[in-house]
Design a protein around this motif. Sequence first.
Motif, PDB file in Angstrom:
ATOM      1  N   ALA A  35       2.320   3.427  15.971  1.00  0.00           N
ATOM      2  CA  ALA A  35       1.121   3.485  15.279  1.00  0.00           C
ATOM      3  C   ALA A  35       1.465   3.806  13.839  1.00  0.00           C
ATOM      4  CB  ALA A  35       0.291   4.644  15.953  1.00  0.00           C
ATOM      5  N   ILE A  36       1.042   3.513  12.882  1.00  0.00           N
ATOM      6  CA  ILE A  36       1.210   3.434  11.563  1.00  0.00           C
ATOM      7  C   ILE A  36      -0.079   3.859  11.004  1.00  0.00           C
ATOM      8  CG2 ILE A  36       2.076   2.674   9.172  1.00  0.00           C
ATOM      9  CD1 ILE A  36       3.881   0.582  10.949  1.00  0.00           C
ATOM     10  N   SER A  37       0.111   4.985  10.325  1.00  0.00           N
ATOM     11  CA  SER A  37      -1.396   5.651   9.488  1.00  0.00           C
ATOM     12  C   SER A  37      -1.003   6.270   8.274  1.00  0.00           C
ATOM     13  CB  SER A  37      -2.034   6.700  10.731  1.00  0.00           C
ATOM     14  OG  SER A  37      -1.127   7.769  10.859  1.00  0.00           O
ATOM     15  N   GLY A  42      -2.898   8.607  -1.896  1.00  0.00           N
ATOM     16  CA  GLY A  42      -3.652   7.322  -2.377  1.00  0.00           C
ATOM     17  C   GLY A  42      -3.281   6.100  -1.850  1.00  0.00           C
ATOM     18  N   ILE A  43      -2.981   5.852  -0.393  1.00  0.00           N
ATOM     19  CA  ILE A  43      -2.661   4.715   0.245  1.00  0.00           C
ATOM     20  C   ILE A  43      -3.815   4.234   1.117  1.00  0.00           C
ATOM     21  CG2 ILE A  43      -1.010   3.820   1.741  1.00  0.00           C
ATOM     22  CD1 ILE A  43       1.089   5.880   1.338  1.00  0.00           C
ATOM     23  N   THR A  44      -3.934   2.914   0.864  1.00  0.00           N
ATOM     24  CA  THR A  44      -4.902   2.286   1.701  1.00  0.00           C
ATOM     25  C   THR A  44      -4.237   1.135   2.504  1.00  0.00           C
ATOM     26  OG1 THR A  44      -6.755   2.667   0.400  1.00  0.00           O
ATOM     27  CG2 THR A  44      -6.944   0.873   2.040  1.00  0.00           C
ATOM     28  N   LEU A  45      -4.109   1.146   3.691  1.00  0.00           N
ATOM     29  CA  LEU A  45      -3.336   0.156   4.737  1.00  0.00           C
ATOM     30  C   LEU A  45      -4.199  -0.937   4.702  1.00  0.00           C
ATOM     31  CD1 LEU A  45      -1.720   2.233   7.458  1.00  0.00           C
ATOM     32  CD2 LEU A  45      -0.551   1.060   5.681  1.00  0.00           C
ATOM     33  N   ILE A  62       4.334  -4.131   6.547  1.00  0.00           N
ATOM     34  CA  ILE A  62       3.282  -2.952   6.173  1.00  0.00           C
ATOM     35  C   ILE A  62       2.713  -3.618   4.856  1.00  0.00           C
ATOM     36  CG2 ILE A  62       2.813  -0.437   5.514  1.00  0.00           C
ATOM     37  CD1 ILE A  62       5.276   0.198   7.071  1.00  0.00           C
ATOM     38  N   ASN A  63       1.457  -3.750   4.672  1.00  0.00           N
ATOM     39  CA  ASN A  63       0.797  -4.241   3.568  1.00  0.00           C
ATOM     40  C   ASN A  63      -0.201  -3.182   3.024  1.00  0.00           C
ATOM     41  OD1 ASN A  63      -1.123  -5.649   1.719  1.00  0.00           O
ATOM     42  ND2 ASN A  63      -0.272  -7.545   2.370  1.00  0.00           N
ATOM     43  N   GLU A  64      -0.118  -2.834   1.829  1.00  0.00           N
ATOM     44  CA  GLU A  64      -0.931  -1.642   1.260  1.00  0.00           C
ATOM     45  C   GLU A  64      -1.318  -1.482   0.030  1.00  0.00           C
ATOM     46  OE1 GLU A  64       2.556   1.698   0.700  1.00  0.00           O
ATOM     47  OE2 GLU A  64       2.224   1.012   2.745  1.00  0.00           O
ATOM     48  N   THR A  65      -2.275  -0.796  -0.465  1.00  0.00           N
ATOM     49  CA  THR A  65      -2.689  -0.704  -1.950  1.00  0.00           C
ATOM     50  C   THR A  65      -2.444   0.795  -2.146  1.00  0.00           C
ATOM     51  OG1 THR A  65      -4.168  -2.698  -1.763  1.00  0.00           O
ATOM     52  CG2 THR A  65      -4.481  -0.997  -3.521  1.00  0.00           C
ATOM     53  N   MET A  66      -1.871   1.183  -3.275  1.00  0.00           N
ATOM     54  CA  MET A  66      -1.838   2.462  -3.698  1.00  0.00           C
ATOM     55  C   MET A  66      -2.370   2.956  -4.872  1.00  0.00           C
ATOM     56  SD  MET A  66       2.342   3.254  -3.040  1.00  0.00           S
ATOM     57  CE  MET A  66       2.141   5.072  -3.337  1.00  0.00           C
TER      58      MET A  66
END
Length: 222
Positions: A35-37, A42-45, A62-66
Amino acid sequence: MNKTHLASGMKLRHAVQLGLAGLALACTVPAWAVAISVENGGITLNSTDTSTAGDVGAPWVINETMTSAGTLKLEGDPLGGNNPTGSGHAAGKWFQKIVTNNTGVAWTSFELELQVILGTPSGQGDGLSFADGSAVTGLFSSDVFSGYTRIDDTRDYLNFSGGTVADGATVTFNFVITDNSGNDPFYLLQTPNKQEVPEPGTLALLGLAGIGMFGLRRRKLA
């Protein structure tokens, strides 16, 4: 008698069908349940994919917005219990991290750091690392930054630099995380534009240089 045989045959066929369905499900669901959380910051998965082999050709994604620095938490057999990376560690996976910059400023560097206990640097004794001591570290890369520096002894740290990620743009990183001790959970800290931390030996040399310059200035004044 015939009805009994028909019923038994139907039960047998049903059992076989259930068995085949279970086998198909077992083949499609990976053995690991990582599980990745987001732990903080300020990270949005946007998405994660840990269904692949985790080797160099099929990394975990892992694709994310910071919007600011932050930390991810990996738990539940975080590295899947095997190691297809070729690093020689007990467990390990290739990761591809795709990060969108939404911080409002351009990035000229990007730091990744592993910790077993959040807030405490990860030393060599805890088993967790970015493939410490392995040749696969030579394959670590980014599509924007041209190089990286690393620290393996006093902390587990990568700092990518040599490029610029404009606000609103995306950068990709490819790297390996390994573990010899079965740490669960562990943390991945992410900090854009953080000044590179010198090695302890470098800090000591800088300190000696400062003392030398101070002594030289005193002699000239005298």
